[in-house]
Scaffold this active site. Structure first.
Site, PDB file in Angstrom:
ATOM      1  N   TYR A  12      -6.129  14.345 -10.136  1.00  0.00           N
ATOM      2  CA  TYR A  12      -5.324  13.394 -10.899  1.00  0.00           C
ATOM      3  C   TYR A  12      -4.373  14.139 -11.839  1.00  0.00           C
ATOM      4  O   TYR A  12      -3.162  13.869 -11.872  1.00  0.00           O
ATOM      5  CB  TYR A  12      -6.243  12.469 -11.689  1.00  0.00           C
ATOM      6  CG  TYR A  12      -5.516  11.484 -12.577  1.00  0.00           C
ATOM      7  CD1 TYR A  12      -5.001  10.305 -12.058  1.00  0.00           C
ATOM      8  CD2 TYR A  12      -5.350  11.740 -13.944  1.00  0.00           C
ATOM      9  CE1 TYR A  12      -4.328   9.397 -12.870  1.00  0.00           C
ATOM     10  CE2 TYR A  12      -4.692  10.844 -14.762  1.00  0.00           C
ATOM     11  CZ  TYR A  12      -4.179   9.672 -14.226  1.00  0.00           C
ATOM     12  OH  TYR A  12      -3.511   8.774 -15.032  1.00  0.00           O
ATOM     13  N   ASP A  26       0.873  -1.171   0.000  1.00  0.00           N
ATOM     14  CA  ASP A  26       0.000   0.000   0.000  1.00  0.00           C
ATOM     15  C   ASP A  26       0.906   1.216   0.000  1.00  0.00           C
ATOM     16  O   ASP A  26       1.517   1.549   1.022  1.00  0.00           O
ATOM     17  CB  ASP A  26      -0.895  -0.014   1.237  1.00  0.00           C
ATOM     18  CG  ASP A  26      -1.819   1.191   1.306  1.00  0.00           C
ATOM     19  OD1 ASP A  26      -1.726   2.075   0.432  1.00  0.00           O
ATOM     20  OD2 ASP A  26      -2.632   1.259   2.249  1.00  0.00           O
ATOM     21  N   LYS A  37      -0.207  14.305 -11.757  1.00  0.00           N
ATOM     22  CA  LYS A  37       0.576  13.815 -12.885  1.00  0.00           C
ATOM     23  C   LYS A  37       1.475  14.905 -13.460  1.00  0.00           C
ATOM     24  O   LYS A  37       2.600  14.629 -13.904  1.00  0.00           O
ATOM     25  CB  LYS A  37      -0.350  13.234 -13.951  1.00  0.00           C
ATOM     26  CG  LYS A  37      -1.091  11.981 -13.494  1.00  0.00           C
ATOM     27  CD  LYS A  37      -0.143  10.913 -12.975  1.00  0.00           C
ATOM     28  CE  LYS A  37      -0.833   9.630 -12.594  1.00  0.00           C
ATOM     29  NZ  LYS A  37       0.110   8.582 -12.125  1.00  0.00           N
TER      30      LYS A  37
END
Length: 276
Positions: free
Chosen positions: A156, A63, A160
């Site tokens: 997201y 994890d 990125k």
């Protein structure tokens, strides 16, 4: 790197999609692979596939949001294979919702998993790679980190974009020390990343992709691209070469680029509204 034979590669998110494909591609070139994934059973399946094909791999539950995850991966790799040569930070999760509906907790979750996992990985593996004077790091970013084509998954895209910048800085620092860095920027690829979606925050919205000129690739194609990028010390790895045209267009006149993108979206929205 001139060869992957007898090297050890650690791949997070290695049980499916691009991670799984890369694990197989590196193994076929002689690398021993630590397949790390939050799904322990799936990681072990990929490792078993590689071993049955004559390679060497081990599956490990990982994890990447856990502060101790990378210390454990380091220990497993060194204990099982005796070295660490390639580290691929490949975990990425999505969220979806309009900017004024996304809670701060979703931003925190995405940043912790997508971006801070790479920071935690660096904290564990960079000292080792620097001390040995060789190795390669692969960080998975996205087209979404290179140019904007949607606003429903801003956390997201932001993480990125940060990974692209982080990777550039690492390249400047590590390449003179004999360590390669590749930033993988995939366009559309057939993966199960949508499984990480917790649902849509706020009203339902249409998902927008980077453009019709980018066909969906199978993960195996990307896995081969990653293996070749490591061997050739390639920094920027696009899965689709056509993205260069978009980036050149934006760089030529960023104001005009974003204005036209907004106008195109408004036109599509108007058409959808009239159709409804």
């Amino acid at each position: 790197m001139e060869s992957l034979t007898d090297t050890t590669a650690i791949i997070t998110g290695g049980a499916s999609g691009i991670g799984r494909a890369t694990a197989h591609s590196l193994a076929r070139r002689g690398a021993r692979v630590v397949v790390a994934d939050i799904d322990a059973d799936a990681a072990e399946v990929v490792a078993m596939e590689i071993n049955q094909e004559g390679g060497h791999a081990v599956g490990v539950r990982c994890d990447v949001a856990d502060e101790t995850a990378f210390d454990n991966l380091k220990a497993v790799a060194l204990d099982r294979f005796g070295s660490i040569d390639v580290v691929m930070n490949n975990v990425g999760v999505l969220t979806r919702g309009l900017p004024d509906h996304l809670p701060v907790t979703e931003w925190q979750r995405i940043i912790n998993i997508n971006l801070l996992s790479v920071v935690r990985s660096n904290a564990v593996f960079l000292p080792l790679l620097v001390s040995q004077g060789h190795g390669h790091i692969v960080n998975t970013a996205s087209f979404a980190g290179l140019f904007t084509y949607s606003y429903d998954r801003l956390p997201y895209a932001a993480t990125k974009a940060a990974i692209v910048q982080l990777s550039e800085g690492l390249h400047l620092y590590l390449r003179p020390q004999g360590i390669g860095v590749t930033v993988l920027c995939p366009g559309p690829v057939a993966t199960n990343i949508a499984a990480s979606l917790p649902g849509t925050f706020g009203p339902e919205i249409a998902t927008r992709g980077p453009g019709e000129q980018f066909p969906v690739l199978m993960p195996d194609v990307v896995g081969e691209q990653v293996a070749e990028a490591i061997l050739h010390n390639t920094f920027m790895l696009y899965t689709h070469d056509q993205v260069r045209d978009v980036l050149v267009e934006r760089a030529s006149d960023w104001n005009d680029f974003i204005t036209r993108r907004t106008d195109q979206f408004l036109t599509r929205l108007s058409l959808v509204t009239r159709t409804d």
